[in-house]
Design a protein around this motif. Structure first.
Motif, PDB file in Angstrom:
ATOM      1  N   VAL A 520     119.090 -19.872   3.268  1.00  0.00           N
ATOM      2  CA  VAL A 520     120.053 -19.193   4.146  1.00  0.00           C
ATOM      3  C   VAL A 520     119.434 -17.930   4.723  1.00  0.00           C
ATOM      4  CG1 VAL A 520     122.252 -17.984   4.192  1.00  0.00           C
ATOM      5  CG2 VAL A 520     122.042 -20.111   2.912  1.00  0.00           C
ATOM      6  N   VAL A 521     118.736 -17.176   3.865  1.00  0.00           N
ATOM      7  CA  VAL A 521     118.138 -15.928   4.358  1.00  0.00           C
ATOM      8  C   VAL A 521     117.139 -16.233   5.465  1.00  0.00           C
ATOM      9  CG1 VAL A 521     116.673 -13.991   3.744  1.00  0.00           C
ATOM     10  CG2 VAL A 521     118.508 -14.673   2.239  1.00  0.00           C
ATOM     11  N   SER A 522     116.343 -17.276   5.261  1.00  0.00           N
ATOM     12  CA  SER A 522     115.305 -17.538   6.276  1.00  0.00           C
ATOM     13  C   SER A 522     115.950 -17.967   7.593  1.00  0.00           C
ATOM     14  CB  SER A 522     114.319 -18.589   5.767  1.00  0.00           C
ATOM     15  OG  SER A 522     114.999 -19.811   5.639  1.00  0.00           O
ATOM     16  N   ILE A 523     117.020 -18.794   7.494  1.00  0.00           N
ATOM     17  CA  ILE A 523     117.692 -19.207   8.739  1.00  0.00           C
ATOM     18  C   ILE A 523     118.288 -17.989   9.437  1.00  0.00           C
ATOM     19  CG2 ILE A 523     119.670 -20.489   9.632  1.00  0.00           C
ATOM     20  CD1 ILE A 523     119.183 -22.581   7.539  1.00  0.00           C
ATOM     21  N   ALA A 524     118.977 -17.142   8.651  1.00  0.00           N
ATOM     22  CA  ALA A 524     119.639 -15.975   9.256  1.00  0.00           C
ATOM     23  C   ALA A 524     118.609 -15.061   9.911  1.00  0.00           C
ATOM     24  CB  ALA A 524     120.418 -15.233   8.176  1.00  0.00           C
ATOM     25  N   GLU A 525     117.526 -14.825   9.190  1.00  0.00           N
ATOM     26  CA  GLU A 525     116.477 -13.957   9.754  1.00  0.00           C
ATOM     27  C   GLU A 525     115.965 -14.527  11.061  1.00  0.00           C
ATOM     28  OE1 GLU A 525     113.390 -11.408   7.501  1.00  0.00           O
ATOM     29  OE2 GLU A 525     113.510 -13.375   6.515  1.00  0.00           O
ATOM     30  N   ASP A 526     115.743 -15.833  11.045  1.00  0.00           N
ATOM     31  CA  ASP A 526     115.205 -16.500  12.216  1.00  0.00           C
ATOM     32  C   ASP A 526     116.166 -16.328  13.394  1.00  0.00           C
ATOM     33  OD1 ASP A 526     113.249 -18.241  13.413  1.00  0.00           O
ATOM     34  OD2 ASP A 526     114.858 -19.740  13.462  1.00  0.00           O
ATOM     35  N   GLY A 545     123.755 -15.150  12.618  1.00  0.00           N
ATOM     36  CA  GLY A 545     122.832 -14.582  11.629  1.00  0.00           C
ATOM     37  C   GLY A 545     123.556 -13.663  10.663  1.00  0.00           C
ATOM     38  N   TRP A 546     124.358 -12.753  11.206  1.00  0.00           N
ATOM     39  CA  TRP A 546     125.051 -11.799  10.317  1.00  0.00           C
ATOM     40  C   TRP A 546     126.125 -12.486   9.486  1.00  0.00           C
ATOM     41  CZ3 TRP A 546     122.570  -7.907   8.944  1.00  0.00           C
ATOM     42  CH2 TRP A 546     121.768  -7.177   9.830  1.00  0.00           C
ATOM     43  N   LEU A 547     126.771 -13.490  10.081  1.00  0.00           N
ATOM     44  CA  LEU A 547     127.807 -14.214   9.325  1.00  0.00           C
ATOM     45  C   LEU A 547     127.186 -14.860   8.086  1.00  0.00           C
ATOM     46  CD1 LEU A 547     130.836 -15.118   9.595  1.00  0.00           C
ATOM     47  CD2 LEU A 547     129.940 -17.306  10.345  1.00  0.00           C
ATOM     48  N   LEU A 548     126.013 -15.475   8.268  1.00  0.00           N
ATOM     49  CA  LEU A 548     125.357 -16.137   7.141  1.00  0.00           C
ATOM     50  C   LEU A 548     124.974 -15.122   6.070  1.00  0.00           C
ATOM     51  CD1 LEU A 548     123.102 -18.788   8.893  1.00  0.00           C
ATOM     52  CD2 LEU A 548     125.126 -19.187   7.521  1.00  0.00           C
ATOM     53  N   LEU A 549     124.477 -13.970   6.512  1.00  0.00           N
ATOM     54  CA  LEU A 549     124.083 -12.963   5.514  1.00  0.00           C
ATOM     55  C   LEU A 549     125.310 -12.447   4.770  1.00  0.00           C
ATOM     56  CD1 LEU A 549     121.278 -11.116   7.460  1.00  0.00           C
ATOM     57  CD2 LEU A 549     121.032 -12.673   5.537  1.00  0.00           C
ATOM     58  N   GLY A 550     126.414 -12.274   5.497  1.00  0.00           N
ATOM     59  CA  GLY A 550     127.656 -11.846   4.821  1.00  0.00           C
ATOM     60  C   GLY A 550     128.091 -12.875   3.786  1.00  0.00           C
ATOM     61  N   HIS A 563     117.012 -10.498  -2.531  1.00  0.00           N
ATOM     62  CA  HIS A 563     116.880 -10.314  -1.077  1.00  0.00           C
ATOM     63  C   HIS A 563     117.295  -8.924  -0.637  1.00  0.00           C
ATOM     64  CE1 HIS A 563     116.279 -14.599  -1.048  1.00  0.00           C
ATOM     65  NE2 HIS A 563     117.435 -14.780  -1.651  1.00  0.00           N
ATOM     66  N   LEU A 564     117.621  -8.061  -1.594  1.00  0.00           N
ATOM     67  CA  LEU A 564     118.182  -6.765  -1.206  1.00  0.00           C
ATOM     68  C   LEU A 564     117.230  -5.920  -0.362  1.00  0.00           C
ATOM     69  CD1 LEU A 564     120.625  -5.035  -1.349  1.00  0.00           C
ATOM     70  CD2 LEU A 564     119.871  -4.092  -3.504  1.00  0.00           C
ATOM     71  N   PRO A 565     115.960  -5.791  -0.743  1.00  0.00           N
ATOM     72  CA  PRO A 565     115.067  -4.939   0.079  1.00  0.00           C
ATOM     73  C   PRO A 565     115.052  -5.387   1.539  1.00  0.00           C
ATOM     74  CG  PRO A 565     113.986  -5.577  -1.969  1.00  0.00           C
ATOM     75  CD  PRO A 565     115.270  -6.329  -1.910  1.00  0.00           C
ATOM     76  N   LYS A 566     114.972  -6.700   1.732  1.00  0.00           N
ATOM     77  CA  LYS A 566     114.945  -7.237   3.097  1.00  0.00           C
ATOM     78  C   LYS A 566     116.238  -6.882   3.827  1.00  0.00           C
ATOM     79  CE  LYS A 566     112.880 -11.185   3.563  1.00  0.00           C
ATOM     80  NZ  LYS A 566     112.671 -12.607   3.298  1.00  0.00           N
ATOM     81  N   MET A 567     117.365  -7.024   3.112  1.00  0.00           N
ATOM     82  CA  MET A 567     118.660  -6.741   3.736  1.00  0.00           C
ATOM     83  C   MET A 567     118.742  -5.284   4.176  1.00  0.00           C
ATOM     84  SD  MET A 567     120.345  -9.559   3.643  1.00  0.00           S
ATOM     85  CE  MET A 567     121.675  -8.746   4.448  1.00  0.00           C
TER      86      MET A 567
END
Length: 1952
Positions: A520-526, A545-550, A563-567
């Motif tokens: 999910v993180v990779s898709i959202a980032e992309d 993207g933001w919906l997925l991260l939420g 995944h916190l540092p990336k977030m």
């Protein structure tokens, strides 16, 4: 009151009481009459009938109140139906005269109404018996209706309903007249009249055919008109009428059809008619003017909601089977409603229409159809969706707007359907022909956002219902997003779906694989990265993207942590870094880029909010600091946005509002301290938001209701939230967009938790949500703001309200009030501020108390109360109260009187009785006066509500006002018209509060009885009220009364009333009834069930009671309700009620309860009732509630509950062992007789579709196996009863091991397998193989290792399953060792046996698992040392959940490993073990040994399950001894364990381990000694053992020291007196030794025996170091626990202490010369301490004897000790207790016989004379009890032995002592026959002894006998008598040994 209880009215008593009390007296008499007439003797009644009729008709003209007239009419009708009917026509004429009278004065009205009621009751009761009088009566009533006022109109209509009911088809001639008259009244301005008309017409349509044929359309139009401007009651009544008429038109009553040739309506016509109401409302078909053509004028919402309810009534009336057959038509019709443009004119209207349609579908589909039919319905919905999708693909964009709403409804219902079916929905999902998932996923590409969201929600429902679909669905969506990146709809739709699925994970306990988070993180980032590349897609990609991260954040900290540092980085980059960048940004960009930017920032804030809400554990100071940077930036940006909107256009407003909403949301979750610096700017924004400064719309917040007090619902009407129609009634609430929640308003809600009680999240429109969020945040921030700013804001509020006008003013005021209330309700608000802040706040609040809007008045009252609470100063409160007092005294208008009376109530509510005590009198007197104001019912309602608040909060202080208040409540109940239901509800509240105030006093009998009977009368009046809320209040009052005075509440009338209410169509009434039953069932379950059954029998005879109690009784009804009810509170109360009934009744009525459970479990979906619901079962309300037959098979939730009940029943029977014993004859209904049923039920549950039911079934199966495993089969000795069921058990378990079974079920099944194999039921290897192979197959799964199979669930689920398998194997292994069964001798060295083959691999896996657990139990600070890629069975990401699984399974595994290691001797399996040991060290054994050792320490340090440690250590200690430190460590760990664990079982286990440890050390020492001797070092090395030559024991290095520490701890724990310091402390109170509880005694005994072993581990010097302590402790234990017991048994502690003393004294140390003097000193001082006098005599003597015999050398000649010992013996000989004497003789004998004469002689000299004297004295007082006889016998034995020990020359002297004594015991022949048994026994004993001594010492004997002739005579006569006694007796005596040679009292342990 008692005087009222007579058949005739007691007129003398009535004349004597005051005017005010007469109505109550009359009512009480009528109540009594009502009960007694039915039961009375007909002859008595006929005798008194004339007088009775006179009295009753006299009452008609005495102006009776509503409840009185109802009862009066009922009694008159009953009287005539029982007695003679001669005078009935006179009475009827009299009533008709009264009705015709022209007197219209209010005073005459009650008399008229009473006459009307009587007419109705006569016809209702007697019907056609009244002959042809009815046309006059009906015409008379119809005439009266025209001239009557509203109350009269309502009563006359209800009376007409009764006339119609009684006459049935006979009144056909009048039907048209009634219909015409009633028609016009359906739109009456009084709502009560509308309800009455609806009821009357409902009765009419039963017989009047024209209503549902020719007049059908008119009836429909009428109903639509009646719904305009209606209230809830009218909507329910009219909907019932409309729905029933339509259903009758479709399927007419047979009888009516037979009479007239009727043309039936078709389904299409009927539905078309209903649809006009839904789409066009009451405007008719040909509305004048061109309005219809223009298509303007939306439908009034009341009409739409009413018609929606009518649809439900329509379907429910036709029944479930009809719905099944016609579902396709119904569905397409209902969905067409939302595709109609008139239903969707505005967005909010469209949402409302959708909600109505969803409600229709849920109420009919969800309630009426069984699970099978629901699956068919699901298919139908799928087909519909497919059709729509096909149509759309052809039609293009024009239809999208129409079809989207249809899709939303269909998908929403499909989701709800699947979710309610849970795992039973699998056929619907799996069948390829339906293609449900394909269809739903294809809607994800729909152009409309609402449809896409609905499809995503539907997928979430599927995943929650069938968790194995979750991972595949996520993968599919991820794949589609990647493949369809270039389609905006696809990006949006699939991201919605993924977010929804992630949001559903928390409802799936097995979770999803950790890797999905990374995906999910990779898709959202992309998506976020590529958003800028293509402007067509920017917006969708950003949002997605933001919906997925939420959504990712909802998976919780364990996943987000990675995944916190990336977030944090992503969040920082979305916002400008500095003010400068922000300025620069403002200059750039166009409208579109700004829109994308704002959406992106809103998304980022939303993801942050999700992070803060779902991962609070990760919110460290540092993370909050880093979050604040973007948040502060967002706040700064907020102020710039208006300028940007000005430049780029108003369409950015929505995006800007979204940013604000997200910002407010996240700030509300963070601690306010973090953004203190921005308070000023933030508050400016917030205040502007809710005072509508920049907002032209008059939007109001939706929070006000929830901030007001729940109890005020009666004033605000928010009790509608508690009805079955809640989700559609919400639309009619006054605040903005109320009830228009929809997913498209806020897509983020798709992954959030659904609010409790809602089926699907429904965020309100953005405009309302922003205001709600600002109000909530204002409440959080306000307490942290300075007083200056508070004052400014409050003044600003006042200004805002002044500026606004009209509707806008109302809106602004509502929002401001909500904000102020939310600030006042925050707990942190400790003070309001100085005087000027208070003044300003008070002015604001007081102003609103006079507001015409009732909700605002409520809020103002609430705010006033909260303010008083916060300020908490008496003067301030007094000022507030005084203002209201003054206002109430002067004001005449309704508004201010209601507002200020509520203010008084709220003041008392929040300040409590003490704080407002001084105002109590004034408040009460004012409110009592207001409550009597008959001119305004609103004032009465508010005053009574406040009064109830005051009664509640004052508690006992109100006691003085109870009587006046109670009499007012009764008066009002008897006089207020029933149509004013709010007044009656408040009266109910008051009555309930009064009952609580009086409380337990109500049980009393003195003056209190009047209060009690008043309460009961009040309850009776309310029970008879027509409004369900009032009835609910009555029930809760009775419930209170039952709590305080159970004897006075008559269950025989209450329980039937409750049973009737269970079928009510009103949720609140059903809730109240069940809550009351729950309380009753706790105390009197049996009575409750009996009364319910008796009601069922009565109902069988009387068809008017609509009940569904069958032979299953009330329990069956409650089980049936569980299938229909969705309300959580109600279901939980039903569960509790059934639980209470079960615990008190199940064991007595076993068959009944088991049949109940069996019926529920066996009712699979095939057996749904096939019979038509017959047409008479006309329904009373919503389909969900009311079935005359339970037409639906029990749903899975109910079946799970039934399976739990089954387990509870088995548990309840456990107390009586007879239930598990076929041989026990005394019980008729044993559980064991139902075993086949139990197995069958468990089997059915365990093999069901539903996962929860499978779990419950497996649990039940496990319980059955455990409880019945040892029950023998009486017909086949040697077999157990369960053997015959092995096929069932195998078949129940097999499905659980199939590859697609969820891990938790497999884990549970493993446990059942191990229980089954270990239970020893099956002894034949082939039979067992079935279950065994299941375990073997699961073992292969475990060996497959990590990541081998495609994963559906999270890694922790796999961990759980694998550990369950290992645990099951371990348990099987343990059982096979404990009970060596022929079939599973896994001895490890016989590979041919089943299971032995698995051992090597198993042991490897076990050790790997233990190593994992060892690492997992390390403290947090060592977490960095854990292996980075996880352990054998866990992954590093799921560490927290894995820990729990390990914790539950390590114990048996450790136990099994220990046993295995010991059986293989640690070396045997080395080469196989090599792979299991990671360190490739030089010696495998070494590392292995270490691993075992570490394991030991770890385990011992960890847990309570010491049982493993015990066994483990027993086998492992052998290994350790070479390393003494390991053993010391072990003992220290055990010591630590004792400090932290209390259970005695644990302590016993610990002592067992210590014992093993000491034994191992002893063996090791023996081996050392032996090897030293072999090496010939015998002389040079004497001191083997601890302490060496010096005797020094070093703490930390000495095993003995460690053991002593631990043992002393145990002893002092149980015998604190042993601690010398305790004795020395000044507070010490010396106390007698006491008996220890059994477990403690065993512990102390074990400890003592270990203590005694310790010296053997030491060198002589070392043992001298510890012996003083050891002996001190042991003698201490002896002293403290030697207590005389009733049965003279020896306590275990005493025998252990004596044994310990013996062990020590006889140890080889005594022979070590170097230690001689020390040793002697020790022995002597120990004896001296035993001689201290506190002890039980027998124990002390035993100890003394022990010392004398074992340590004779050390003690000879020590006169002090010798004298002490002799004194003790002397005292014992003189003791009055024969048992002490007997023991003393026995012990003396052993001393006298001691080999060392030096020891024994002094004792013989000192004590023998005393003995002889005692024995001689027996002649004078012969023994009276067996114990005394025994003492004498023991004494004689000692003397005999002394004779034997004496030298030959002294023998005559010695015999001269013995023989005369014995002869003196003989009785002469006359006395012998009458002598008591004991005396005879003594005679026999003496005679036998004499006859034995004679031959032993013949010479001496002769001399003694010869010297005394009288002896000789006595002896001879005794011998002759003896010979002369019966031969047979003699023979019998010879068969037995002649004398008991051994002493009769045996010690359990022989110490000598």
């Amino acid at each position: 009151m008692e005087l009222a209880h007579s058949l005739l009215l007691n007129e003398d008593a009535l004349a004597q009481i005051t005017e005010a009390k007469r109505p109550v007296f009359i009512f009480e008499w009528l109540r009594f009459l009502d009960k007694v007439l039915v039961a009375a003797n007909k002859v008595d009644v006929k005798e008194k009938q004339k007088k009775l009729v006179e009295q009753l008709t006299g009452l008609i003209s005495s102006a009776p109140g509503p409840p009185t007239r109802k009862l009066l009419a009922k009694n008159l009708a009953t009287l005539y139906s029982i007695g003679d009917t001669f005078t009935v026509f006179q009475t009827l004429d009299k009533c008709n005269e009264i009705i015709k009278s022209k007197d219209d004065t209010p005073a005459y009205l009650p008399t008229k109404l009473a006459a009307v009621a009587c007419v109705g009751a006569f016809y209702d009761k007697m019907g056609r018996m009244l002959g042809s009088s009815f046309p006059d009566t009906i015409n008379n009533l119809l005439k009266a209706v025209k001239s009557a006022e509203s109350q009269g109109r309502g009563e006359i209509l209800l009376s007409l309903q009764k006339v119609l009911c009684g006459l049935g088809g006979a009144a056909a001639s009048c039907h048209r007249d009634i219909y015409k008259n009633a028609r016009s009244l359906l739109t009456d301005r009084s709502m009560a009249v509308r309800c009455a008309v609806a009821k009357c017409l409902l009765e009419l349509q039963n017989e009047a055919v024209f209503m549902w044929t020719t007049e059908l359309e008119n009836v429909a139009t009428l109903c639509f008109k009646a719904l305009e401007g209606s209230n809830y009651g009218v909507r329910v009544a009219v909907a019932k009428l409309l729905g029933t008429v339509m259903a009758t038109a479709l399927m007419p009553k047979q009888a009516a059809v037979m009479r007239q040739n009727v043309k039936r309506a078709t389904l299409e016509e009927v539905l078309e008619l209903m649809a006009t109401g839904f789409l066009r409302g009451g405007s008719g078909f040909l509305k004048s003017g061109g309005e219809m053509l223009k298509g303007g004028g939306s439908v009034s919402r009341e009409v739409r909601v009413g018609v929606t309810q009518a649809y439900v009534v329509f379907v429910t009336t036709l029944g479930g089977q009809w719905l099944e057959r016609n579902f396709a038509t119904f569905l397409s019709h209902v969905l067409d409603l939302v595709s109609h443009p008139r239903a969707t004119q505005t967005h909010v209207e469209a949402v409302y229409s959708r909600r109505c349609v969803s409600f229709m579908l849920r109420a009919t589909l969800g309630g009426l159809l069984g699970e099978k039919a629901q699956i068919a319905a699901g298919k139908e919905i799928c087909q519909n969706l497919k059709k729509m999708l096909n149509v759309e693909n052809k039609a293009g964009a024009a239809d999208v707007s129409a079809s989207q709403h249809v899709m939303v409804c269909a998908l929403k219902e499909l989701g709800s359907l699947v979710q309610s079916l849970s795992a039973t929905a699998s056929p619907l999902i799996q069948e390829p022909s339906i293609g449900l998932l394909e269809t739903v996923t294809s809607v994800l590409l729909h152009p409309s956002m609402a449809a896409r969201l609905a499809a995503a929600w539907c997928l979430r429902c599927v995943a929650v219902a069938l968790p194995y679909q979750l991972t595949p669905l996520l993968d599919r969506c991820a794949e589609r997003i990647n493949n369809l990146k270039s389609s905006p709809e696809a990006v949006s739709g699939y991201s919605f779906a993924m977010a929804a699925l992630l949001g559903g994970v928390h409802q799936c306990p097995l979770g999803i694989p950790h890797s999905k988070g990374k995906l999910v993180v990779s898709i959202a980032e992309d998506l976020l990265r590529t958003a800028a590349q293509n402007s067509r897609l920017s917006l969708q990609r950003t949002q997605a993207g933001w919906l997925l991260l939420g959504a990712l954040m909802t998976l919780g900290p364990s996943l987000v942590r990675y995944h916190l540092p990336k977030m944090l980085l992503l969040w920082r980059n979305v916002f400008p870094r500095s003010q400068k960048e922000l300025e620069a940004e403002k200059a750039r960009g166009d409208a579109f880029t700004w829109q994308v930017t704002l959406e992106g920032r809103a998304g980022a804030l939303c993801a942050m909010r999700s992070f803060v809400a779902h991962c609070p554990e990760l919110l460290t100071e540092d993370v909050i600091r880093r979050l604040m940077t973007p948040i502060e930036c967002a706040m700064t940006m907020m102020s710039q946005v208006p300028a940007i909107i000005k430049v780029h256009g108003a369409h950015l407003k929505a995006s800007a509002a979204m940013v604000r909403l997200r910002l407010y949301d996240i700030l509300a979750l963070l601690p306010p301290k973090t953004y203190e610096g921005s308070f000023n700017a933030l508050l400016r924004e917030l205040v502007a938001e809710f005072t509508l400064t920049d907002n032209s719309a008059n939007t109001t917040t939706s929070l006000l209701r929830s901030l007001c007090h729940y109890d005020d619902s009666v004033l605000m009407g928010s009790w509608l939230q508690e009805t079955d129609h809640k989700c559609i009634e919400d639309q009619l609430q006054p605040n903005s967009a109320s009830g228009s929640g929809a997913l498209e308003h806020d897509p983020s809600s798709i992954y959030l938790r659904v609010p409790v009680g809602e089926a699907i999240p429904g965020p309100l429109p953005l405009g309302v949500s922003v205001i709600d969020a600002s109000v909530a945040l204002f409440g959080v921030v306000f307490p942290h703001v300075s007083f200056k700013h508070r004052l400014q804001m409050l003044d600003h509020f006042a200004e805002c309200i002044k500026q606004a006008k009209g509707v806008r003013q109302q809106a602004v005021q509502l929002n401001i009030f909500t904000a102020v209330l939310s600030a006042l309700k925050v707990r942190k608000l400790s003070t309001l501020g100085p005087e000027e802040v208070r003044k300003s706040a008070l002015a604001l609040v007081m102003g609103a108390l006079d507001n015409p809007n009732p909700i605002l008045r409520c809020a103002a009252g609430e705010a006033l109360g909260r303010m008083a609470q916060v300020v908490g100063e008496a003067t301030f409160i007094a000022r507030m109260a005084q203002t209201s007092f003054d206002k109430l005294k002067s004001a005449r208008d309704v508004v201010s009187r209601t507002g200020h009376s509520l203010a008084l109530g709220c003041l008392h509510r929040y300040v409590g009785g003490i704080g407002s005590g001084q105002h109590l009198k004034t408040s009460v007197s004012i409110l009592l006066a207001l409550a009597q104001d008959g001119s305004s019912h609103e004032v009465q309602t508010w005053a009574l509500h406040s009064l109830a608040l005051i009664v509640d909060s004052s508690g006992p202080m109100y006691r003085g006002y109870v009587e006046p208040t109670l009499s007012l409540v009764l008066t009002l109940l008897l006089t207020v018209p029933p149509s004013h239901t709010e007044v009656h509800q408040c009266l109910g509240r008051c009555l309930g509060a009064l009952i609580t105030t009086v409380g337990p006093e109500l049980q009393g009998n003195s003056t209190i009885s009047t209060i009690r009977s008043s309460c009961l009368v009040g309850c009776a009046i309310m029970q008879d009220h027509s409004d369900s809320l009032v009835q609910a209040a009555a029930i809760s009052c009775l419930q209170q009364l039952h709590m305080f005075a159970p004897r006075h509440v008559n269950l025989s009338s209450l329980v039937p009333c409750l049973c009737v209410h269970l079928c009510s169509s009103h949720l609140l009434l059903r809730r109240a009834a069940v809550a009351c039953l729950r309380q009753l069932a706790q105390r009197e379950a049996a009575e409750v069930c009996e009364y319910a059954m008796s009601l069922a029998k009565r109902a069988g005879d009387n068809t008017t009671i609509n009940l569904n109690i069958t032979e299953t009784g009330l329990e069956g009804v409650l089980f049936g309700m569980l299938d229909r009810e969705t309300d959580r509170k109600l279901c939980s109360d039903i569960h509790d009620t059934l639980g209470h009934m079960l615990s008190s009744l199940a064991v007595e009525k076993l068959s009944h309860w088991l049949k109940l459970c069996k019926d529920v479990l066996a009712a699979t979906t095939d057996s749904e009732k096939k019979d038509e619901m017959d047409d008479d079962t006309m329904f009373t309300g919503l389909g969900d509630d009311d079935k005359s037959k339970p037409s639906v098979a029990p749903r899975w939730v109910t079946r799970v509950f039934a399976a739990d009940c089954l387990c509870r029943i088995i548990l309840l029977c456990e107390n009586d062992k007879a239930h598990f014993d076929l041989a026990a004859q005394e019980m008729r209904d044993q559980l064991v007789l139902h075993l086949s049923d139990l197995i069958r039920m468990a089997f059915m549950a365990a093999t069901d579709h539903s996962h929860q039911l499978r779990m419950a079934g497996l649990q039940a199966l496990e319980d059955i196996i455990k409880k019945f495993a040892s029950v023998p089969e009486p017909e086949f000795p040697g077999h157990v009863i369960l053997e015959q069921y092995q096929a069932n058990v195998g078949a129940a378990l097999r499905p659980a091991f199939s590859p697609d079974t969820p891990s938790d079920i497999t884990a549970k099944a493993c446990q059942v397998c191990s229980t089954w194999i270990g239970s020893g039921v099956v002894s034949d290897l082939n039979d067992l193989r079935r279950v065994h192979t299941l375990l073997v197959s699961s073992l292969d799964k475990v060996q497959a290792g990590k990541g081998s199979s495609s994963q559906l669930y999270s890694e922790s689920a796999t961990t759980m399953e694998k550990l369950a398998v290992l645990k099951a194997w371990a348990e099987v292994r343990l059982k096979s060792l404990i009970r060596p069964l022929s079939h599973i001798c896994y001895t490890g060295n016989d590979p041919h046996h089943s299971g032995a083959a698995e051992l090597p691999s198993l042991s490897r896996l076990w050790l790997a698992m233990l190593r994992d657990y060892a690492l997992l139990t390390l403290p947090a600070e060592f977490s960095s040392q854990l292996p980075p890629d996880g352990g054998a069975f866990y992954t590093p990401e799921t560490i927290d959940t894995a820990r729990l699984h390990y914790r539950s399974s390590w114990a048996p595994v450790l136990h099994a490993v220990a046993l295995w290691l010991s059986s293989t001797g640690f070396g045997a399996g080395e080469e196989e073990l090599a792979p299991a040991v990671p360190q490739a060290a030089s010696s495998t054994t070494k590392t292995f040994e270490e691993s075992v050792k570490d394991r030991m320490h770890l385990m011992l340090g960890k847990e309570t399950h010491i049982i493993c440690c015990t066994v483990c250590s027993i086998h492992v200690t052998v290994f350790f001894v070479s390393n003494g430190l390991a053993l010391i460590e072990l003992l220290n760990v055990l010591h630590r364990l004792l400090l932290t664990r209390d259970p005695p079982a644990v302590q016993l286990q610990v002592t067992a381990v210590v014992q093993e440890t000491i034994r191992a050390a002893q063996n090791h020492l023996q081996r050392q000694k032996a090897s030293k001797e072999e090496e010939g070092e015998k002389d040079s090395q004497p001191s083997v053992g601890e302490g060496g030559d010096t005797g020094e024991l070093v703490p930390g290095k000495s095993l003995v020291f460690a053991a002593m520490e631990l043992l002393v701890f145990v002893l002092v724990r149980h015998l604190p007196q042993l601690n010398a310091r305790v004795k020395e402390s000044p507070s010490h109170v010396p106390h007698r030794p006491q008996r220890l509880p059994e477990e403690s005694a065993r512990l102390v005994a074990n400890t003592v025996s270990i203590l005694a072993e310790l010296p053997s581990l030491c060198s002589p010097a070392g043992s001298m170091t510890i012996l003083p302590t050891v002996l001190f402790l042991i003698t201490g234990v002896l002293r403290e626990t030697a207590v005389k017991t009733a049965d003279n048994s020896v306590p275990v502690t005493v025998s252990a202490a004596l044994q310990g003393i013996k062990t020590i004294i006889t140890s080889p140390l005594a022979r070590v010369e170097s230690m001689q003097t020390q040793w002697t000193g020790l022995v002597r001082s120990s004896l001296a301490s035993v001689l201290e006098p506190d002890m039980d005599e027998v124990s002390m003597l035993t100890a003394i004897t022990l010392f004398l015999l074992s340590a004779s050398n050390e003690l000879v000649g020590v006169t002090v000790l010798q004298k002490g010992c002799m004194d003790r013996f002397r005292n014992a000989l003189k003791s009055s207790d024969p048992w002490v004497q007997a023991r003393c003789y026995q012990l003396l004998l052993s001393v006298f016989q001691h080999s060392s004469r030096a020891l024994s002689t002094p004792y013989i000299h000192a004590l023998a004379p005393l003995m002889v004297e005692k024995l001689k004295a027996v002649e004078r007082s012969r023994p009276g009890t067996a114990a005394e006889l025994q003492a004498v016998q023991e004494g004689i034995r000692v003397l005999e032995n002394l004779v034997g020990m004496g030298e030959e020359q002294n023998r005559v002297q010695l015999l001269a002592l013995l023989v005369p004594t014995l002869v003196s015991y003989l009785l002469d022949e006359n006395a012998i026959s009458s002598a008591p048994q004991v005396s005879k026994g003594l005679h026999d004993f003496a005679l036998q002894n004499l006859m034995r001594i004679g031959p032993l010492y013949p010479a001496a004997f002769k001399i003694v006998i010869g010297a005394a002739p009288e002896l000789k005579i006595r002896l001879e006569s005794a011998i002759l008598a003896n010979q002369a006694s019966n031969r047979a007796k003699a023979a019998a005596r010879q068969a037995q040994p002649t004398v008991q040679a051994a002493p009769t009292i045996k010690l359990k342990t022989s110490f000598f």
